[in-house]
Design a protein around this motif. Structure first.
Motif, PDB file in Angstrom:
ATOM      1  N   THR A 174      15.285   9.637  17.991  1.00 28.94           N
ATOM      2  CA  THR A 174      15.416   8.713  19.118  1.00 28.94           C
ATOM      3  C   THR A 174      14.799   7.358  18.791  1.00 28.94           C
ATOM      4  O   THR A 174      15.383   6.306  19.093  1.00 28.94           O
ATOM      5  N   MET A 175      13.631   7.370  18.156  1.00 32.78           N
ATOM      6  CA  MET A 175      12.982   6.116  17.784  1.00 32.78           C
ATOM      7  C   MET A 175      13.796   5.347  16.750  1.00 32.78           C
ATOM      8  O   MET A 175      13.899   4.111  16.814  1.00 32.78           O
ATOM      9  N   THR A 176      14.396   6.063  15.808  1.00 34.96           N
ATOM     10  CA  THR A 176      15.225   5.411  14.790  1.00 34.96           C
ATOM     11  C   THR A 176      16.436   4.732  15.423  1.00 34.96           C
ATOM     12  O   THR A 176      16.754   3.570  15.118  1.00 34.96           O
ATOM     13  N   HIS A 177      17.111   5.431  16.310  1.00 34.16           N
ATOM     14  CA  HIS A 177      18.274   4.854  16.984  1.00 34.16           C
ATOM     15  C   HIS A 177      17.863   3.651  17.844  1.00 34.16           C
ATOM     16  O   HIS A 177      18.591   2.647  17.909  1.00 34.16           O
ATOM     17  N   TYR A 178      16.703   3.774  18.493  1.00 33.28           N
ATOM     18  CA  TYR A 178      16.246   2.666  19.330  1.00 33.28           C
ATOM     19  C   TYR A 178      15.928   1.436  18.479  1.00 33.28           C
ATOM     20  O   TYR A 178      16.264   0.301  18.855  1.00 33.28           O
ATOM     21  N   MET A 179      15.297   1.635  17.343  1.00 33.34           N
ATOM     22  CA  MET A 179      14.986   0.503  16.474  1.00 33.34           C
ATOM     23  C   MET A 179      16.254  -0.169  15.978  1.00 33.34           C
ATOM     24  O   MET A 179      16.300  -1.395  15.789  1.00 33.34           O
ATOM     25  N   TRP A 180      17.309   0.599  15.768  1.00 39.99           N
ATOM     26  CA  TRP A 180      18.598   0.003  15.391  1.00 39.99           C
ATOM     27  C   TRP A 180      19.098  -0.890  16.531  1.00 39.99           C
ATOM     28  O   TRP A 180      19.584  -1.999  16.301  1.00 39.99           O
ATOM     29  N   ASP A 181      18.966  -0.390  17.781  1.00 40.95           N
ATOM     30  CA  ASP A 181      19.365  -1.202  18.934  1.00 40.95           C
ATOM     31  C   ASP A 181      18.533  -2.476  19.024  1.00 40.95           C
ATOM     32  O   ASP A 181      19.045  -3.546  19.358  1.00 40.95           O
ATOM     33  N   VAL A 182      17.234  -2.362  18.741  1.00 41.67           N
ATOM     34  CA  VAL A 182      16.351  -3.534  18.774  1.00 41.67           C
ATOM     35  C   VAL A 182      16.778  -4.560  17.729  1.00 41.67           C
ATOM     36  O   VAL A 182      16.832  -5.765  17.993  1.00 41.67           O
ATOM     37  N   MET A 183      17.094  -4.092  16.526  1.00 40.80           N
ATOM     38  CA  MET A 183      17.516  -5.014  15.468  1.00 40.80           C
ATOM     39  C   MET A 183      18.834  -5.694  15.818  1.00 40.80           C
ATOM     40  O   MET A 183      19.023  -6.883  15.561  1.00 40.80           O
ATOM     41  N   ARG A 184      19.755  -4.949  16.418  1.00 39.90           N
ATOM     42  CA  ARG A 184      21.031  -5.540  16.822  1.00 39.90           C
ATOM     43  C   ARG A 184      20.827  -6.580  17.924  1.00 39.90           C
ATOM     44  O   ARG A 184      21.500  -7.612  17.958  1.00 39.90           O
ATOM     45  N   ALA A 185      19.896  -6.301  18.845  1.00 42.14           N
ATOM     46  CA  ALA A 185      19.638  -7.231  19.948  1.00 42.14           C
ATOM     47  C   ALA A 185      18.934  -8.484  19.461  1.00 42.14           C
ATOM     48  O   ALA A 185      19.122  -9.569  20.019  1.00 42.14           O
ATOM     49  N   GLY A 186      18.107  -8.332  18.412  1.00 43.72           N
ATOM     50  CA  GLY A 186      17.386  -9.480  17.870  1.00 43.72           C
ATOM     51  C   GLY A 186      16.529 -10.155  18.927  1.00 43.72           C
ATOM     52  O   GLY A 186      15.785  -9.515  19.658  1.00 43.72           O
ATOM     53  N   GLU A 187      16.659 -11.472  19.028  1.00 50.13           N
ATOM     54  CA  GLU A 187      15.919 -12.239  20.022  1.00 50.13           C
ATOM     55  C   GLU A 187      16.706 -12.403  21.321  1.00 50.13           C
ATOM     56  O   GLU A 187      16.287 -13.122  22.234  1.00 50.13           O
ATOM     57  N   GLY A 188      17.853 -11.731  21.406  1.00 47.12           N
ATOM     58  CA  GLY A 188      18.710 -11.911  22.570  1.00 47.12           C
ATOM     59  C   GLY A 188      18.230 -11.213  23.827  1.00 47.12           C
ATOM     60  O   GLY A 188      18.261 -11.776  24.920  1.00 47.12           O
ATOM     61  N   TYR A 189      17.757  -9.956  23.679  1.00 50.24           N
ATOM     62  CA  TYR A 189      17.306  -9.187  24.839  1.00 50.24           C
ATOM     63  C   TYR A 189      16.508  -7.990  24.353  1.00 50.24           C
ATOM     64  O   TYR A 189      16.490  -7.687  23.149  1.00 50.24           O
ATOM     65  N   VAL A 190      15.855  -7.318  25.275  1.00 49.97           N
ATOM     66  CA  VAL A 190      15.093  -6.108  24.959  1.00 49.97           C
ATOM     67  C   VAL A 190      15.898  -4.903  25.459  1.00 49.97           C
ATOM     68  O   VAL A 190      16.068  -4.726  26.668  1.00 49.97           O
ATOM     69  N   PRO A 191      16.420  -4.080  24.571  1.00 46.93           N
ATOM     70  CA  PRO A 191      17.223  -2.933  25.012  1.00 46.93           C
ATOM     71  C   PRO A 191      16.381  -1.856  25.680  1.00 46.93           C
ATOM     72  O   PRO A 191      15.184  -1.701  25.384  1.00 46.93           O
ATOM     73  N   ASP A 192      16.994  -1.134  26.611  1.00 46.47           N
ATOM     74  CA  ASP A 192      16.349   0.028  27.207  1.00 46.47           C
ATOM     75  C   ASP A 192      16.409   1.192  26.229  1.00 46.47           C
ATOM     76  O   ASP A 192      17.302   1.259  25.384  1.00 46.47           O
ATOM     77  N   LEU A 193      15.461   2.096  26.346  1.00 47.02           N
ATOM     78  CA  LEU A 193      15.488   3.323  25.566  1.00 47.02           C
ATOM     79  C   LEU A 193      15.945   4.451  26.493  1.00 47.02           C
ATOM     80  O   LEU A 193      15.304   4.715  27.515  1.00 47.02           O
TER      81      LEU A 193
END
Length: 224
Positions: A174-193
């Protein structure tokens, strides 16, 4: 100079509360029964509702002190699935005094029209969580909030070491997938987990059974 703030500047107050804040004492408003918008409650859903009354306090006890789970009498589920009820136990999740999201639990019977006796032979329930701002939570604290619910839902048929390993893999994935979402979002937004785990909850059931035999109630302990 006059451009958009970077992520940590934009969320500075939230990061400060995470890093420097103090734990919030839960103000529980526990429900006394399940409430269905269709009227009567299925016996399987009522059984799971009763079985998991100590879930929030158990997770609260096992996770870092910064976390707290506050039960709410709002039993209308936020996670929606075609083959599951729309109600169950719910908790609001805080990190220090910052409300991060929610956790809920409900029955996931193998047969929708099965009886309670059939369900007890092969029980299954589901925990769902939705958490904001996890990008800023220390990794070990984030891991604990994922690992402990996953561990509690495991079977003990192959032993506790196997249950711990399965829970560890679920949390790390779950943490790995979330970090992928964070990298994709970059400085644009903070994704929910978003997190879900299902199982027969043998670890939780055996933990509660042991506590009850010894006269220990985690709900009372956490409120002291």
């Amino acid at each position: 100079m006059f451009g958009r703030k970077n992520m940590h500047d934009e969320y500075a107050k939230i990061v400060r509360e995470i890093d420097e804040g103090e734990r919030r004492e839960p103000q529980h408003n526990r429900p006394t029964e399940t409430k269905s918008k269709w009227g009567s409650v299925d016996p399987i859903d009522q059984y799971v509702f009763d079985e998991f009354s100590w879930l929030g306090a158990t997770i609260d006890r096992w996770t870092d002190d910064s976390w707290s789970l506050e039960e709410t009498n709002d039993t209308n589920r936020r996670a929606s699935y075609l083959d599951s009820p729309e109600y169950g136990r719910r908790w609001i999740i805080y990190y220090n005094k910052l409300g991060l999201g929610w956790l809920e639990v409900s029955a996931t019977p193998e047969h929708i029209l099965g009886t309670l006796d059939e369900f007890k032979v092969k029980p299954s329930a589901r925990i769902d969580m939705s958490l904001d701002f996890m990008r800023f939570i220390p990794s070990e604290d984030a891991f604990g909030m994922l690992y402990n619910p996953a561990f509690l839902m495991q079977s003990t048929e192959a032993g506790y070491d196997a249950a711990r390993e399965r829970a560890k893999l679920i949390a790390e994935s779950t943490m790995t997938h979330y970090m992928w979402d964070v990298m994709r979002a970059g400085e644009g937004y903070v994704p929910d987990l978003e997190f879900s785990v299902s199982g027969p909850w043998s670890v939780f059931s055996e933990t509660v059974s042991h506590w009850k035999k010894s006269g220990f109630d985690p709900r009372t302990e956490m409120s002291e």
